[in-house]
Design a protein around this motif. Structure first.
Motif, PDB file in Angstrom:
ATOM      1  N   LEU A  31       0.861  -1.182   0.000  1.00 39.60           N
ATOM      2  CA  LEU A  31       0.000   0.000   0.000  1.00 39.60           C
ATOM      3  C   LEU A  31       0.897   1.231   0.000  1.00 39.60           C
ATOM      4  CD1 LEU A  31      -2.570  -1.029   2.768  1.00 39.60           C
ATOM      5  CD2 LEU A  31      -2.648  -1.519   0.331  1.00 39.60           C
ATOM      6  N   ARG A  32       0.585   2.185  -0.847  1.00 44.02           N
ATOM      7  CA  ARG A  32       1.350   3.424  -0.920  1.00 44.02           C
ATOM      8  C   ARG A  32       0.390   4.598  -0.894  1.00 44.02           C
ATOM      9  NH1 ARG A  32       5.168   4.007  -5.966  1.00 44.02           N
ATOM     10  NH2 ARG A  32       3.186   4.389  -7.005  1.00 44.02           N
ATOM     11  N   GLY A  33       0.767   5.659  -0.190  1.00 43.55           N
ATOM     12  CA  GLY A  33      -0.078   6.841  -0.094  1.00 43.55           C
ATOM     13  C   GLY A  33      -0.945   6.860   1.144  1.00 43.55           C
ATOM     14  N   LEU A  34      -0.610   6.015   2.116  1.00 45.87           N
ATOM     15  CA  LEU A  34      -1.382   5.978   3.361  1.00 45.87           C
ATOM     16  C   LEU A  34      -1.241   7.302   4.109  1.00 45.87           C
ATOM     17  CD1 LEU A  34      -0.240   2.483   4.664  1.00 45.87           C
ATOM     18  CD2 LEU A  34      -2.511   3.050   3.792  1.00 45.87           C
ATOM     19  N   PRO A  35      -2.289   7.736   4.794  1.00 43.31           N
ATOM     20  CA  PRO A  35      -2.126   8.891   5.682  1.00 43.31           C
ATOM     21  C   PRO A  35      -1.056   8.549   6.724  1.00 43.31           C
ATOM     22  CG  PRO A  35      -4.447   8.301   5.465  1.00 43.31           C
ATOM     23  CD  PRO A  35      -3.656   7.207   4.809  1.00 43.31           C
ATOM     24  N   PHE A  36      -0.265   9.523   7.108  1.00 39.31           N
ATOM     25  CA  PHE A  36       0.811   9.266   8.066  1.00 39.31           C
ATOM     26  C   PHE A  36       0.279   8.820   9.421  1.00 39.31           C
ATOM     27  CE2 PHE A  36       3.028  12.386   5.209  1.00 39.31           C
ATOM     28  CZ  PHE A  36       3.811  11.434   4.591  1.00 39.31           C
ATOM     29  N   VAL A  37      -0.978   9.088   9.701  1.00 42.30           N
ATOM     30  CA  VAL A  37      -1.574   8.676  10.970  1.00 42.30           C
ATOM     31  C   VAL A  37      -2.251   7.312  10.887  1.00 42.30           C
ATOM     32  CG1 VAL A  37      -1.877  11.038  11.800  1.00 42.30           C
ATOM     33  CG2 VAL A  37      -3.713   9.937  10.502  1.00 42.30           C
ATOM     34  N   ALA A  38      -2.188   6.651   9.723  1.00 41.01           N
ATOM     35  CA  ALA A  38      -2.853   5.355   9.540  1.00 41.01           C
ATOM     36  C   ALA A  38      -2.230   4.300  10.444  1.00 41.01           C
ATOM     37  CB  ALA A  38      -2.757   4.913   8.081  1.00 41.01           C
ATOM     38  N   ARG A  39      -3.081   3.481  11.021  1.00 51.91           N
ATOM     39  CA  ARG A  39      -2.647   2.389  11.891  1.00 51.91           C
ATOM     40  C   ARG A  39      -3.214   1.080  11.343  1.00 51.91           C
ATOM     41  NH1 ARG A  39       0.586   5.381  12.565  1.00 51.91           N
ATOM     42  NH2 ARG A  39       0.924   6.806  14.272  1.00 51.91           N
ATOM     43  N   HIS A  41      -5.564  -0.897  12.336  1.00 52.60           N
ATOM     44  CA  HIS A  41      -7.025  -1.020  12.234  1.00 52.60           C
ATOM     45  C   HIS A  41      -7.558  -0.245  11.017  1.00 52.60           C
ATOM     46  CE1 HIS A  41      -6.673   2.680  14.657  1.00 52.60           C
ATOM     47  NE2 HIS A  41      -7.807   3.023  14.095  1.00 52.60           N
ATOM     48  N   ASP A  42      -6.903   0.850  10.631  1.00 51.28           N
ATOM     49  CA  ASP A  42      -7.321   1.595   9.442  1.00 51.28           C
ATOM     50  C   ASP A  42      -7.093   0.762   8.179  1.00 51.28           C
ATOM     51  OD1 ASP A  42      -7.929   4.035  10.905  1.00 51.28           O
ATOM     52  OD2 ASP A  42      -5.755   4.291  11.089  1.00 51.28           O
ATOM     53  N   ILE A  43      -5.965   0.064   8.146  1.00 54.59           N
ATOM     54  CA  ILE A  43      -5.644  -0.779   6.992  1.00 54.59           C
ATOM     55  C   ILE A  43      -6.603  -1.962   6.931  1.00 54.59           C
ATOM     56  CG2 ILE A  43      -3.876  -2.299   6.024  1.00 54.59           C
ATOM     57  CD1 ILE A  43      -1.811  -0.227   7.136  1.00 54.59           C
ATOM     58  N   THR A  44      -6.902  -2.550   8.079  1.00 57.31           N
ATOM     59  CA  THR A  44      -7.862  -3.660   8.124  1.00 57.31           C
ATOM     60  C   THR A  44      -9.219  -3.209   7.582  1.00 57.31           C
ATOM     61  OG1 THR A  44      -6.743  -4.633  10.031  1.00 57.31           O
ATOM     62  CG2 THR A  44      -9.017  -5.307   9.653  1.00 57.31           C
ATOM     63  N   GLU A  45      -9.643  -2.026   7.962  1.00 62.21           N
ATOM     64  CA  GLU A  45     -10.915  -1.488   7.478  1.00 62.21           C
ATOM     65  C   GLU A  45     -10.854  -1.204   5.975  1.00 62.21           C
ATOM     66  OE1 GLU A  45     -13.273   2.594   8.271  1.00 62.21           O
ATOM     67  OE2 GLU A  45     -12.832   1.415  10.075  1.00 62.21           O
ATOM     68  N   PHE A  46      -9.755  -0.627   5.521  1.00 60.86           N
ATOM     69  CA  PHE A  46      -9.587  -0.316   4.098  1.00 60.86           C
ATOM     70  C   PHE A  46      -9.636  -1.594   3.257  1.00 60.86           C
ATOM     71  CE2 PHE A  46      -6.793   0.332   0.382  1.00 60.86           C
ATOM     72  CZ  PHE A  46      -7.455   1.395  -0.216  1.00 60.86           C
ATOM     73  N   THR A  86      -8.472  -4.593  -6.219  1.00 62.21           N
ATOM     74  CA  THR A  86      -9.656  -3.832  -6.652  1.00 62.21           C
ATOM     75  C   THR A  86      -9.826  -2.549  -5.842  1.00 62.21           C
ATOM     76  OG1 THR A  86     -11.232  -4.932  -5.164  1.00 62.21           O
ATOM     77  CG2 THR A  86     -10.874  -5.951  -7.331  1.00 62.21           C
ATOM     78  N   LYS A  87      -9.122  -2.455  -4.724  1.00 67.96           N
ATOM     79  CA  LYS A  87      -9.223  -1.262  -3.882  1.00 67.96           C
ATOM     80  C   LYS A  87      -8.169  -0.210  -4.251  1.00 67.96           C
ATOM     81  CE  LYS A  87     -11.222  -4.075  -0.275  1.00 67.96           C
ATOM     82  NZ  LYS A  87     -12.542  -3.474  -0.138  1.00 67.96           N
ATOM     83  N   HIS A  88      -7.428  -0.461  -5.341  1.00 71.73           N
ATOM     84  CA  HIS A  88      -6.416   0.479  -5.835  1.00 71.73           C
ATOM     85  C   HIS A  88      -7.055   1.853  -6.061  1.00 71.73           C
ATOM     86  CE1 HIS A  88      -2.846   1.868  -7.910  1.00 71.73           C
ATOM     87  NE2 HIS A  88      -3.555   2.173  -8.980  1.00 71.73           N
ATOM     88  N   ARG A  89      -6.417   2.873  -5.542  1.00 74.82           N
ATOM     89  CA  ARG A  89      -6.864   4.263  -5.610  1.00 74.82           C
ATOM     90  C   ARG A  89      -8.128   4.511  -4.783  1.00 74.82           C
ATOM     91  NH1 ARG A  89      -4.917   7.456 -10.748  1.00 74.82           N
ATOM     92  NH2 ARG A  89      -4.698   8.933  -9.065  1.00 74.82           N
ATOM     93  N   GLY A  90      -8.395   3.625  -3.832  1.00 79.39           N
ATOM     94  CA  GLY A  90      -9.473   3.862  -2.882  1.00 79.39           C
ATOM     95  C   GLY A  90      -9.059   4.949  -1.900  1.00 79.39           C
ATOM     96  N   VAL A  91     -10.014   5.488  -1.204  1.00 77.27           N
ATOM     97  CA  VAL A  91      -9.748   6.626  -0.321  1.00 77.27           C
ATOM     98  C   VAL A  91      -9.671   6.178   1.138  1.00 77.27           C
ATOM     99  CG1 VAL A  91     -10.626   8.850   0.484  1.00 77.27           C
ATOM    100  CG2 VAL A  91     -10.847   8.220  -1.920  1.00 77.27           C
ATOM    101  N   MET A  92      -8.641   6.679   1.815  1.00 82.89           N
ATOM    102  CA  MET A  92      -8.504   6.507   3.260  1.00 82.89           C
ATOM    103  C   MET A  92      -8.271   7.909   3.818  1.00 82.89           C
ATOM    104  SD  MET A  92      -5.726   4.409   5.622  1.00 82.89           S
ATOM    105  CE  MET A  92      -6.028   2.844   4.869  1.00 82.89           C
ATOM    106  N   GLY A  93      -9.197   8.350   4.631  1.00 83.84           N
ATOM    107  CA  GLY A  93      -9.112   9.730   5.103  1.00 83.84           C
ATOM    108  C   GLY A  93      -9.297  10.674   3.924  1.00 83.84           C
ATOM    109  N   ARG A  94      -8.322  11.545   3.723  1.00 83.20           N
ATOM    110  CA  ARG A  94      -8.392  12.480   2.608  1.00 83.20           C
ATOM    111  C   ARG A  94      -7.419  12.115   1.499  1.00 83.20           C
ATOM    112  NH1 ARG A  94      -8.146  18.252   5.354  1.00 83.20           N
ATOM    113  NH2 ARG A  94      -9.283  18.940   3.520  1.00 83.20           N
TER     114      ARG A  94
END
Length: 108
Positions: A31-39, A41-46, A86-94
């Motif tokens: 995964l590339r482009g994660l918010p710097f605050v991503a943990r 649980h955020d990745i599991t949800e994504f 399939t989640k490529h270019r999906g949004v996490m946060g902003r």
């Protein structure tokens, strides 16, 4: 001074040393482009809908021990890798997150 001896090991010998398979899955995404605050649980949800291996989320940090915005995720199967792609270019946060097929070798 010290030296290190290296010996070739068979898959059975590696399994005997590492019975839980901690070396990981052969099904890895980056995964590339994660918010710097991503943990984790955020990745599991994504990656909802994907079965993530136990302790399979590996956040990447810079040399200064700060989040790099990248992570490697070990998944249970090739089908989970396909679902993650399939989640490529999906949004996490902003931010939008890029998802690429990867490998254990690249993860090291």
């Amino acid at each position: 001074s010290r030296y290190i001896e290296l010996f070739r090991a068979s898959p059975m010998e590696v399994e005997a040393i590492n019975p839980a398979g901690i070396s990981g899955s052969e099904h890895v995404v980056r995964l590339r482009g994660l918010p710097f605050v991503a943990r984790e649980h955020d990745i599991t949800e994504f990656l909802s809908g994907c079965q993530i291996a136990q302790q399979g989320i590996h956040l990447v940090y810079t040399q200064m021990d700060r989040p790099s915005g990248e992570a490697f995720v070990e998944l249970a199967s090739a089908a989970d890798v396909a679902t993650a792609i399939t989640k490529h270019r999906g949004v996490m946060g902003r931010r939008y997150v890029e998802v690429f097929e990867s490998s254990q070798l690249e993860m090291q």
